[in-house]
Write an enzyme that holds these catalytic residues in place. Structure first.
Site, PDB file in Angstrom:
ATOM      1  N   ASN A 290       0.826  -1.219   0.000  1.00 47.20           N
ATOM      2  CA  ASN A 290       0.000   0.000   0.000  1.00 47.20           C
ATOM      3  C   ASN A 290       0.858   1.267   0.000  1.00 47.20           C
TER       4      ASN A 290
ATOM      5  N   SER B 268       2.582   2.556   2.228  1.00 46.50           N
ATOM      6  CA  SER B 268       2.524   3.372   3.451  1.00 46.50           C
ATOM      7  C   SER B 268       3.925   3.638   3.986  1.00 46.50           C
TER       8      SER B 268
ATOM      9  N   LYS C 267       5.950  -1.317  11.651  1.00 51.28           N
ATOM     10  CA  LYS C 267       7.080  -1.906  12.393  1.00 51.28           C
ATOM     11  C   LYS C 267       7.793  -0.972  13.367  1.00 51.28           C
TER      12      LYS C 267
ATOM     13  N   SER D  86      10.165 -11.985  14.513  1.00 54.71           N
ATOM     14  CA  SER D  86      11.296 -11.204  15.030  1.00 54.71           C
ATOM     15  C   SER D  86      11.846 -11.845  16.295  1.00 54.71           C
TER      16      SER D  86
ATOM     17  N   THR E 243      12.370 -10.334  18.719  1.00 54.26           N
ATOM     18  CA  THR E 243      11.732  -9.608  19.815  1.00 54.26           C
ATOM     19  C   THR E 243      10.816 -10.546  20.626  1.00 54.26           C
TER      20      THR E 243
ATOM     21  N   TYR F 251       3.807  -3.671  19.079  1.00 51.45           N
ATOM     22  CA  TYR F 251       4.425  -4.228  17.865  1.00 51.45           C
ATOM     23  C   TYR F 251       4.896  -5.665  18.122  1.00 51.45           C
TER      24      TYR F 251
ATOM     25  N   LYS G  32       3.632  -9.699  16.656  1.00 53.44           N
ATOM     26  CA  LYS G  32       4.425 -10.810  16.111  1.00 53.44           C
ATOM     27  C   LYS G  32       4.072 -12.105  16.850  1.00 53.44           C
TER      28      LYS G  32
ATOM     29  N   ASN H 155      18.745  -8.616  13.783  1.00 48.62           N
ATOM     30  CA  ASN H 155      18.728  -7.198  13.383  1.00 48.62           C
ATOM     31  C   ASN H 155      19.183  -7.023  11.937  1.00 48.62           C
TER      32      ASN H 155
ATOM     33  N   SER I 203      24.045   9.020  19.593  1.00 42.25           N
ATOM     34  CA  SER I 203      24.019   8.741  21.032  1.00 42.25           C
ATOM     35  C   SER I 203      24.018   7.237  21.225  1.00 42.25           C
TER      36      SER I 203
ATOM     37  N   GLY J 164      13.124   0.088  27.466  1.00 46.06           N
ATOM     38  CA  GLY J 164      12.651  -1.076  26.711  1.00 46.06           C
ATOM     39  C   GLY J 164      13.751  -1.868  26.025  1.00 46.06           C
TER      40      GLY J 164
HETATM   41  P1  NAD Z   1       9.212  -1.853   5.702  1.00 46.82           P
HETATM   42  O1  NAD Z   1       8.329  -0.882   6.384  1.00 46.82           O
HETATM   43  O2  NAD Z   1      10.349  -1.333   4.919  1.00 46.82           O
HETATM   44  O3  NAD Z   1       8.344  -2.784   4.737  1.00 46.82           O
HETATM   45  C1  NAD Z   1       6.998  -3.113   5.001  1.00 46.82           C
HETATM   46  C2  NAD Z   1       6.197  -2.801   3.749  1.00 46.82           C
HETATM   47  O4  NAD Z   1       4.838  -3.154   3.983  1.00 46.82           O
HETATM   48  C3  NAD Z   1       6.209  -1.323   3.382  1.00 46.82           C
HETATM   49  O5  NAD Z   1       6.559  -1.182   2.011  1.00 46.82           O
HETATM   50  C4  NAD Z   1       4.782  -0.849   3.642  1.00 46.82           C
HETATM   51  O6  NAD Z   1       4.383   0.162   2.718  1.00 46.82           O
HETATM   52  C5  NAD Z   1       3.999  -2.133   3.485  1.00 46.82           C
HETATM   53  N1  NAD Z   1       2.751  -2.227   4.240  1.00 46.82           N
HETATM   54  C6  NAD Z   1       2.535  -1.966   5.552  1.00 46.82           C
HETATM   55  N2  NAD Z   1       1.255  -2.198   5.866  1.00 46.82           N
HETATM   56  C7  NAD Z   1       0.639  -2.636   4.731  1.00 46.82           C
HETATM   57  C8  NAD Z   1      -0.680  -3.049   4.410  1.00 46.82           C
HETATM   58  N3  NAD Z   1      -1.656  -3.043   5.315  1.00 46.82           N
HETATM   59  N4  NAD Z   1      -0.950  -3.440   3.149  1.00 46.82           N
HETATM   60  C9  NAD Z   1       0.012  -3.424   2.195  1.00 46.82           C
HETATM   61  N5  NAD Z   1       1.284  -3.035   2.434  1.00 46.82           N
HETATM   62  C10 NAD Z   1       1.582  -2.656   3.699  1.00 46.82           C
HETATM   63  O7  NAD Z   1       9.702  -2.896   6.807  1.00 46.82           O
HETATM   64  P2  NAD Z   1      10.816  -4.027   6.726  1.00 46.82           P
HETATM   65  O8  NAD Z   1      11.932  -3.621   7.596  1.00 46.82           O
HETATM   66  O9  NAD Z   1      11.080  -4.405   5.331  1.00 46.82           O
HETATM   67  O10 NAD Z   1      10.065  -5.196   7.476  1.00 46.82           O
HETATM   68  C11 NAD Z   1       9.372  -6.225   6.799  1.00 46.82           C
HETATM   69  C12 NAD Z   1       8.754  -7.175   7.800  1.00 46.82           C
HETATM   70  O11 NAD Z   1       9.791  -7.724   8.611  1.00 46.82           O
HETATM   71  C13 NAD Z   1       7.763  -6.541   8.761  1.00 46.82           C
HETATM   72  O12 NAD Z   1       6.743  -7.472   9.010  1.00 46.82           O
HETATM   73  C14 NAD Z   1       8.582  -6.315  10.009  1.00 46.82           C
HETATM   74  O13 NAD Z   1       7.779  -6.285  11.149  1.00 46.82           O
HETATM   75  C15 NAD Z   1       9.473  -7.539   9.982  1.00 46.82           C
HETATM   76  N6  NAD Z   1      10.724  -7.366  10.748  1.00 46.82           N
HETATM   77  C16 NAD Z   1      11.548  -6.325  10.431  1.00 46.82           C
HETATM   78  C17 NAD Z   1      12.710  -6.141  11.161  1.00 46.82           C
HETATM   79  C18 NAD Z   1      13.626  -4.990  10.852  1.00 46.82           C
HETATM   80  O14 NAD Z   1      14.501  -4.706  11.663  1.00 46.82           O
HETATM   81  N7  NAD Z   1      13.510  -4.302   9.721  1.00 46.82           N
HETATM   82  C19 NAD Z   1      13.037  -7.032  12.195  1.00 46.82           C
HETATM   83  C20 NAD Z   1      12.186  -8.102  12.467  1.00 46.82           C
HETATM   84  C21 NAD Z   1      11.017  -8.257  11.721  1.00 46.82           C
HETATM   85  C1  UD1 Z   2      14.542  -2.687  17.540  1.00 42.71           C
HETATM   86  C2  UD1 Z   2      13.218  -3.015  18.163  1.00 42.71           C
HETATM   87  C3  UD1 Z   2      12.858  -4.453  17.867  1.00 42.71           C
HETATM   88  C4  UD1 Z   2      12.885  -4.701  16.381  1.00 42.71           C
HETATM   89  C5  UD1 Z   2      14.275  -4.306  15.861  1.00 42.71           C
HETATM   90  C6  UD1 Z   2      14.395  -4.483  14.398  1.00 42.71           C
HETATM   91  C7  UD1 Z   2      13.113  -1.563  20.160  1.00 42.71           C
HETATM   92  C8  UD1 Z   2      13.095  -1.537  21.634  1.00 42.71           C
HETATM   93  N1  UD1 Z   2      13.266  -2.792  19.596  1.00 42.71           N
HETATM   94  O1  UD1 Z   2      15.510  -3.557  18.091  1.00 42.71           O
HETATM   95  O2  UD1 Z   2      11.574  -4.763  18.360  1.00 42.71           O
HETATM   96  O3  UD1 Z   2      12.625  -6.059  16.093  1.00 42.71           O
HETATM   97  O4  UD1 Z   2      14.508  -2.940  16.166  1.00 42.71           O
HETATM   98  O5  UD1 Z   2      13.602  -3.536  13.739  1.00 42.71           O
HETATM   99  O6  UD1 Z   2      12.995  -0.552  19.492  1.00 42.71           O
HETATM  100  N2  UD1 Z   2      21.171   2.294  19.624  1.00 42.71           N
HETATM  101  C9  UD1 Z   2      21.948   3.347  20.042  1.00 42.71           C
HETATM  102  N3  UD1 Z   2      21.732   4.568  19.482  1.00 42.71           N
HETATM  103  C10 UD1 Z   2      20.780   4.792  18.529  1.00 42.71           C
HETATM  104  C11 UD1 Z   2      19.994   3.700  18.104  1.00 42.71           C
HETATM  105  C12 UD1 Z   2      20.219   2.460  18.678  1.00 42.71           C
HETATM  106  O7  UD1 Z   2      22.817   3.197  20.902  1.00 42.71           O
HETATM  107  O8  UD1 Z   2      20.617   5.931  18.080  1.00 42.71           O
HETATM  108  C13 UD1 Z   2      21.421   0.958  20.209  1.00 42.71           C
HETATM  109  C14 UD1 Z   2      20.214   0.397  20.934  1.00 42.71           C
HETATM  110  O9  UD1 Z   2      20.197   0.797  22.265  1.00 42.71           O
HETATM  111  C15 UD1 Z   2      20.471  -1.106  20.758  1.00 42.71           C
HETATM  112  C16 UD1 Z   2      21.214  -1.219  19.428  1.00 42.71           C
HETATM  113  O10 UD1 Z   2      21.723   0.085  19.154  1.00 42.71           O
HETATM  114  O11 UD1 Z   2      21.305  -1.541  21.765  1.00 42.71           O
HETATM  115  C17 UD1 Z   2      20.327  -1.656  18.292  1.00 42.71           C
HETATM  116  O12 UD1 Z   2      19.191  -0.803  18.254  1.00 42.71           O
HETATM  117  P1  UD1 Z   2      18.081  -0.865  17.123  1.00 42.71           P
HETATM  118  O13 UD1 Z   2      18.737  -0.776  15.790  1.00 42.71           O
HETATM  119  O14 UD1 Z   2      17.033   0.136  17.455  1.00 42.71           O
HETATM  120  O15 UD1 Z   2      17.499  -2.333  17.226  1.00 42.71           O
HETATM  121  P2  UD1 Z   2      16.905  -3.105  18.520  1.00 42.71           P
HETATM  122  O16 UD1 Z   2      16.758  -2.222  19.672  1.00 42.71           O
HETATM  123  O17 UD1 Z   2      17.712  -4.326  18.683  1.00 42.71           O
END
Ligand code: NAD
Ligand code: UD1
Length: 344
Positions: free
Chosen positions: A34, A36, A87, A127, A129, A152, A156, A182, A219, A300
């Site tokens: 979509n 978004s 996300k 995730s 998480t 969030y 999951k 990550n 930071s 968190g």
């Molecule tokens: P992203 O936001 O880049 O991609 C998600 C895509 O889904 C976007 O293009 C958005 O426009 C689309 N979208 C959202 N809601 C929608 C809907 N209702 N209908 C159609 N499209 C929709 O995120 P990402 O980092 O690529 O993450 C992909 C998936 O992996 C997500 O489910 C996220 O929760 C999961 N995930 C991501 C991470 C991360 O760190 N990036 C970590 C663990 C899990």
């Molecule tokens: C975050 C989400 C987690 C999600 C993951 C991937 C939270 C609490 N958790 O994880 O649910 O699955 O992203 O999308 O948000 N950090 C700094 N400075 C910054 C940013 C981050 O020191 O400006 C540190 C954080 O404290 C952490 C590490 O870098 O220790 C990684 O952070 P981040 O990239 O946000 O990922 P997660 O916290 O692991």
């Protein structure tokens, strides 16, 4: 004929990399997004990388009739990779109902439509998480699921349960739940990568924006954790390596190699890196000095988590391959390209 795969969220960060890997492995991809949190020109960039233009439907997964129409328009979809979700952890605390609706109803719509269109299976983006702060490290898939820290994270956990219950009820589908650690980095072509919305919340996007001068200083949230250098430890997984895990998961479903109808895999490197180690690896890989300061802990945050990826290594035959230096260099090249294009 090529097997047809539906990729929801396929113009997003992980989705776009996965579409390319699927195409390169010989699959035909239909994207539903979509937009978004992504933009339509990602489709052009996917084509520029793979040489193949994927079918693209701008559609919300909450739109049941619209999704039904996509399955009808593209007959024979064999499997789904479901990335589409909201996300941002912080935003989910502010807007829980938006997160519950978007992340949960989208999945339910897909699960309801799969039997009607004889879709064999679904790969779901979960995730690490779900583990919270694990009692034992590295964390295996057997580790208990801890109470979610945010709406969030809860979506999951709930979605994993919804998939299990649906399969247990006898639905003629199977599933693979991939628990990502990550994800970081970008495509080596610098044509695909992560586009954070506003001030980045995640570490690597913040690092590259600081290095290029958009942010003044990184930071580091907390240097008094019980870790060797006091900063948090994570398992940073290259996004292209992660994308490849989806390709092997899809072939496992289509070739009916699953041992159980719902399988779970950790997708990580198996190595933990502290925030400071990551910063130093970035400086080493790019030759760019990073401006950073120590700051209080972020609410968190989990102290340390990294994957035991043995199950994915053995059963999927998948392994993270890219070095952290190459991965950070790819993130940096992506940021340089964004500047070249005047995007960020
Ligand atoms: P992203 O936001 O880049 O991609 C998600 C895509 O889904 C976007 O293009 C958005 O426009 C689309 N979208 C959202 N809601 C929608 C809907 N209702 N209908 C159609 N499209 C929709 O995120 P990402 O980092 O690529 O993450 C992909 C998936 O992996 C997500 O489910 C996220 O929760 C999961 N995930 C991501 C991470 C991360 O760190 N990036 C970590 C663990 C899990
Ligand atoms: C975050 C989400 C987690 C999600 C993951 C991937 C939270 C609490 N958790 O994880 O649910 O699955 O992203 O999308 O948000 N950090 C700094 N400075 C910054 C940013 C981050 O020191 O400006 C540190 C954080 O404290 C952490 C590490 O870098 O220790 C990684 O952070 P981040 O990239 O946000 O990922 P997660 O916290 O692991």
């Amino acid at each position: 004929m090529k097997d047809r795969i539906l990729v929801t969220g396929g113009t997003g960060y992980i989705g776009s990399h996965t579409v390319v890997e699927l195409q390169q492995a010989g699959y035909e991809v239909v994207i539903v997004d979509n937009l978004s949190n992504s933009s339509a020109d990602v489709v052009d960039n996917i084509e520029a990388v793979s040489g193949i233009r994927p079918a693209f439907e701008k559609l919300d997964c909450l739109d049941f009739a619209g999704l039904d129409g996509v399955f009808a328009k593209y007959p024979g979809i064999k499997a789904i990779i479901h990335f589409a979700a909201s996300k941002a952890v912080g935003e989910s605390v502010q807007k829980p109902l938006l997160y519950y609706r978007n992340n949960i109803v989208s999945l339910i719509n897909l699960l309801e439509l799969m039997p009607k269109y004889h879709v064999q299976g679904i790969v779901f983006s979960s995730s690490c998480t779900v583990y919270g702060q694990p009692d034992k490290l590295p964390v295996t898939e057997e580790a208990p699921i801890k109470k979610a820290e945010s709406p969030y994270g809860n979506t999951k956990q709930i979605n994993e349960e919804i998939i299990r219950d649906t399969v247990a009820s006898g639905a003629p589908i199977s599933a693979i739940l991939l628990r990502y650690f990550n994800p970081i980095g970008a495509h080596p072509s610098a044509l695909l990568g992560e586009l954070p919305n506003g001030v980045p919340q995640n570490l690597v996007p913040y690092i590259v924006q600081t290095a290029i001068g958009i942010r003044e200083k990184l930071s580091i949230f907390g240097n008094d954790y019980h870790t060797p250098d006091g900063t948090c430890i994570r398992d940073y997984i290259n996004v292209v390596d992660l994308a490849k895990a989806h390709v092997v998961a899809i072939s496992r479903i289509l070739e009916q190699k699953q041992k159980e109808k719902v399988e779970v895999f950790n997708i990580g490197t198996g190595h933990g890196l502290s925030v400071l180690q990551l910063v130093h690896a970035f400086e080493k890989a790019t030759g760019v000095k990073l401006n950073y300061q120590m700051a209080p802990r972020r609410a968190g945050d989990i102290e340390q988590v990294w994957a035991d990826p043995t199950l994915a290594n053995q059963k999927l035959g998948w392994k993270a391959e890219t070095s952290i230096e190459d991965t950070l260099l790819s993130a940096w090249k992506w940021q340089l390209r964004l500047r070249e294009k005047g995007i960020q």
